[in-house]
Every structure is written in structure tokens, then in C-alpha cells.
Design a protein around this motif. Structure first.
Motif, PDB file in Angstrom:
ATOM      1  N   PRO A 126       8.953   1.628  11.252  1.00 40.67           N
ATOM      2  CA  PRO A 126       7.761   1.176  11.984  1.00 40.67           C
ATOM      3  C   PRO A 126       6.483   1.383  11.177  1.00 40.67           C
ATOM      4  O   PRO A 126       6.388   2.315  10.356  1.00 40.67           O
ATOM      5  CB  PRO A 126       7.772   2.052  13.239  1.00 40.67           C
ATOM      6  N   ASP A 127       5.503   0.513  11.409  1.00 36.83           N
ATOM      7  CA  ASP A 127       4.256   0.553  10.637  1.00 36.83           C
ATOM      8  C   ASP A 127       3.623   1.937  10.611  1.00 36.83           C
ATOM      9  O   ASP A 127       3.209   2.424   9.553  1.00 36.83           O
ATOM     10  CB  ASP A 127       3.248  -0.446  11.230  1.00 36.83           C
ATOM     11  N   ASP A 128       3.541   2.578  11.770  1.00 40.04           N
ATOM     12  CA  ASP A 128       2.848   3.856  11.843  1.00 40.04           C
ATOM     13  C   ASP A 128       3.592   4.967  11.111  1.00 40.04           C
ATOM     14  O   ASP A 128       2.996   5.991  10.761  1.00 40.04           O
ATOM     15  CB  ASP A 128       2.626   4.265  13.299  1.00 40.04           C
ATOM     16  N   ALA A 129       4.889   4.789  10.887  1.00 46.96           N
ATOM     17  CA  ALA A 129       5.675   5.812  10.192  1.00 46.96           C
ATOM     18  C   ALA A 129       5.658   5.634   8.675  1.00 46.96           C
ATOM     19  O   ALA A 129       6.055   6.550   7.938  1.00 46.96           O
ATOM     20  CB  ALA A 129       7.116   5.788  10.691  1.00 46.96           C
ATOM     21  N   LEU A 133       6.157   8.496   5.488  1.00 48.21           N
ATOM     22  CA  LEU A 133       7.431   8.391   4.776  1.00 48.21           C
ATOM     23  C   LEU A 133       7.210   8.310   3.273  1.00 48.21           C
ATOM     24  O   LEU A 133       7.865   9.022   2.501  1.00 48.21           O
ATOM     25  CB  LEU A 133       8.196   7.160   5.262  1.00 48.21           C
ATOM     26  N   ILE A 134       6.295   7.448   2.855  1.00 46.44           N
ATOM     27  CA  ILE A 134       6.055   7.263   1.425  1.00 46.44           C
ATOM     28  C   ILE A 134       5.503   8.538   0.795  1.00 46.44           C
ATOM     29  O   ILE A 134       5.941   8.950  -0.291  1.00 46.44           O
ATOM     30  CB  ILE A 134       5.095   6.085   1.199  1.00 46.44           C
ATOM     31  N   ALA A 150       9.939  -1.810  -1.854  1.00 52.31           N
ATOM     32  CA  ALA A 150       9.391  -2.891  -1.030  1.00 52.31           C
ATOM     33  C   ALA A 150       9.394  -2.455   0.431  1.00 52.31           C
ATOM     34  O   ALA A 150      10.418  -2.012   0.944  1.00 52.31           O
ATOM     35  CB  ALA A 150      10.222  -4.161  -1.190  1.00 52.31           C
ATOM     36  N   HIS A 151       8.242  -2.570   1.097  1.00 50.52           N
ATOM     37  CA  HIS A 151       8.219  -2.333   2.533  1.00 50.52           C
ATOM     38  C   HIS A 151       8.096  -3.661   3.264  1.00 50.52           C
ATOM     39  O   HIS A 151       7.715  -4.684   2.679  1.00 50.52           O
ATOM     40  CB  HIS A 151       7.091  -1.368   2.919  1.00 50.52           C
ATOM     41  N   GLY A 159      -1.211  -1.159  -1.004  1.00 50.19           N
ATOM     42  CA  GLY A 159      -2.014   0.061  -1.101  1.00 50.19           C
ATOM     43  C   GLY A 159      -1.328   1.268  -0.485  1.00 50.19           C
ATOM     44  O   GLY A 159      -1.467   2.388  -0.988  1.00 50.19           O
ATOM     45  N   VAL A 160      -0.567   1.047   0.586  1.00 47.69           N
ATOM     46  CA  VAL A 160       0.107   2.155   1.251  1.00 47.69           C
ATOM     47  C   VAL A 160       1.180   2.773   0.349  1.00 47.69           C
ATOM     48  O   VAL A 160       1.605   3.912   0.557  1.00 47.69           O
ATOM     49  CB  VAL A 160       0.723   1.668   2.580  1.00 47.69           C
TER      50      VAL A 160
END
Length: 348
Positions: A126-129, A133-134, A150-151, A159-160
């Protein structure tokens, strides 16, 4: 959304330069794609297309972190294109079932182990996680130089992935513009599906090649435009599901036995018309300025489905604004309609 064709853009033609870009990054296997016995081991791409060996990138080992609805389907599509899923991570029982169905034989391990085994890692959480995680993977030394990371988040660009980039990873943002069921049908639905892609200039051809091999079509999204792009998709798809579900609930309450059967042709036509004609496709009582009908709608909703009044009002106001801007709603009719909407149907 994936089923609509009117007004959609076609992606670029298949590009052998993109495949060569992946070869350059990962030259571990022969570019002709032959296995140890010299036979072609690539199989067919999604949709049944068989690419020439010389047009294909070097085969990559693929890992999935987050075996939700998206990751296993993408890895299965890459497997059809000849890549080799080697590891996945998943905690819930549903994740394990999906991995077993879509990626049979692929072991479930923890995320750091996925990164150690795979040349291409799909982060499908999920986006918020995603940021945590990274950061955690980079902090613990799980990220190895030269790995493609790749996400699939719509919200974020590359950028994330900065923590992974600092460790030497190669960052890609590949967001499939489709809703997923977590079943094998998703793999076939990827054929012709747009992907919102963000990548550094030097990795654009590699990103394009991977998307095409999954059966998709890349659409380039600037880093700073990702949140707006994602909001647009949420309005068009996620909110649509809510509106359709509300409509079916109301039809059931009015005695209709098969709401989906009734709505199918209407919604299909409305979608095709709106994709092809935009605001010119607006119809119905709001666009016509039928204030009395809108007032009656609000009264019935207040009596039978009060929780739906707010969403009806919000969409009616937005529809009225667009109808006025497009010249569909005459000023003399708009005034009475807007009065009804401002009052929320009270007193009528």
C-alpha cells in the motif's frame, strides 16, 4: 477503466532499444534467450504474442515484496514474457493463496531475502507503507547495487526510492492503471493496460521494455505530477465503484430484482460517451435544470437512504457547475436548481 477505448492514447510501439537497455543493465544471460539446451525458453507474452528472441531483454530473476492483488499478477505476466520469478513475501493467508495460484513453485521468504535473490524487485505494498518499507530495507543493508527496484504506487514517483538509490539500486515507478482481483484473470487484463511510469532518463528505455513485456503501454508521468495523476484515477475509478454500488442499493430498494443487469448497458453507454465527448455527454435532470425532479430525488433519499444525500448533493453540484461552464444548463434554469441544491431539498 481498462475496458474503455474511446479517447484513450496508444503507447509507443515496441522498442528494441528498450530491451537492449535491460540487456546492458543485466547481461548475465545470453541475449538470444536460449536456455542451457539451446532452446527458446521465453514462452509467449500476455495476449499470446511471441516475440523474436533478438527483440527481448535479458531474462531477469524477479522478486515480489507484498503478495497482495497486484504483485503476483505482474510477476506472472513477466514469467509469461520469459523472466523468472524466484521469491515473494506475504504474511496473510490470502497472500499465500494468491502466490500459490499465480506463482506456483515460487518460495515465500522475508523481504530482505527477496532482494538477495532477485535482479528485479517489485514493491507492491500500500502507498502509505512504501516509504517505511524502503527506508527499512536500505537501513538493514538488504538493497544491493545494480538491482532494479520498481514500485507500483500511483502516488509516488522515484523520489520515494531515494534510500535505495543511495545504496546503488536502479529506481522505477511502474503503476498499472487497472483494478485487480487477485486472480489469474488479472494477467490477461494487463494486455493494453496503461502504466503510469516515472524513471530517470537513463532507465526510461528499460522501464518501457518491462511495461511492454507485461502487455501494457507506458504513459510517462513527471515526478511532481504523480499525486495529481493518482487523484484523477481515484476520482474516475474508486469513486465510481462507490457511486455504482449506491445506485444498485437504491434500485434494490425500489424493487428491481437485477440491478446490475439494468445498469450495465446504461453505464457502458455513459462511459463510452464521456470518454469520447467529455462534458458534452452530460444528460439527466441536473444538466437539464429540472429542479423539481432533483428536489423529489432528495426527498426520497432523505426518507429511504439518508446517508446517500450528501454524495448526491456533491455530485449534483459538480454536475451543475460543469453543465453551466459547458453551456448545457441555461442560466434561468440554473438559478432554481442551485437553490434546491443549496437547501438540500428541505422544504420542498
Amino acid at each position: 477503466m481498462a475496458g474503455g477505448t474511446s479517447g484513450t492514447r496508444r503507447g509507443p510501439e515496441r522498442n528494441t532499444e528498450g530491451r537492449q537497455a535491460v540487456n546492458d543493465q543485466h547481461p548475465a544471460e545470453p541475449p538470444d534467450g536460449s536456455g542451457p539446451d539451446g532452446h527458446d525458453r521465453y514462452g509467449s507474452a500476455p495476449g499470446g504474442h511471441h516475440h523474436r528472441a533478438e527483440d527481448r531483454p535479458a531474462r531477469l530473476t524477479v522478486g515480489v515484496v507484498g503478495a497482495g492483488r497486484v504483485g503476483p499478477a505482474l510477476a506472472a505476466a513477466l514469467r509469461q514474457a520469459g523472466h523468472r520469478p524466484v521469491a515473494a513475501s506475504g504474511v496473510s493467508e490470502s497472500s499465500r493463496r494468491r502466490a500459490a495460484e499465480l506463482l506456483p513453485g515460487v518460495p515465500l521468504v522475508d523481504p530482505p531475502e527477496v532482494l538477495s535473490r532477485a535482479e528485479l524487485v517489485l514493491l507492491t505494498v500500500p502507498d502509505d507503507a512504501l516509504p517505511e518499507l524502503i527506508e527499512g530495507l536500505a537501513r538493514t543493508g538488504a538493497v544491493q547495487p545494480g538491482r532494479l527496484i520498481a514500485h507500483t504506487s500511483g502516488r509516488y514517483g522515484t523520489g520515494v526510492l531515494e534510500p535505495a538509490l543511495r545504496e546503488g539500486a536502479l529506481p522505477l515507478a511502474l503503476h498499472p492503471v487497472m483494478t485487480f482481483t487477485g486472480t489469474p484473470v488479472d494477467v490477461q487484463r494487463l494486455a493494453g493496460c496503461s502504466f503510469g511510469v516515472t524513471a530517470p532518463e537513463e532507465l526510461r528505455l528499460a522501464a518501457q521494455a518491462l511495461v511492454i513485456e507485461m502487455g501494457g503501454e507506458p504513459e510517462w508521468i513527471a515526478e511532481e505530477a504523480r499525486p495529481l495523476y493518482h487523484a484523477a484515477l481515484a476520482v474516475g475509478a474508486n469513486h465510481l465503484v462507490t457511486l455504482v454500488s449506491q445506485s444498485m442499493d437504491l434500485l434494490r430498494a425500489s424493487g428491481v430484482e437485477a440491478p446490475a443487469k439494468m445498469l450495465g448497458p446504461l453505464l457502458g453507454a455513459a462511459l463510452d460517451n464521456s470518454l469520447g465527448s467529455g462534458d458534452a455527454a452530460l444528460t439527466g435532470p441536473v444538466a437539464r435544470g429540472d429542479a423539481g425532479t432533483v428536489s423529489a430525488h432528495l426527498a426520497e433519499l432523505g426518507a429511504h437512504a439518508p446517508r446517500m444525500v450528501a454524495s448526491y448533493l456533491a455530485m449534483a453540484r459538480a454536475t451543475a457547475d460543469r453543465a453551466i461552464d459547458h453551456g448545457l444548463l441555461k442560466p434561468e434554469l440554473a438559478e432554481e436548481l442551485l437553490d434546491v441544491l443549496s437547501e438540500g431539498g428541505r422544504g420542498r
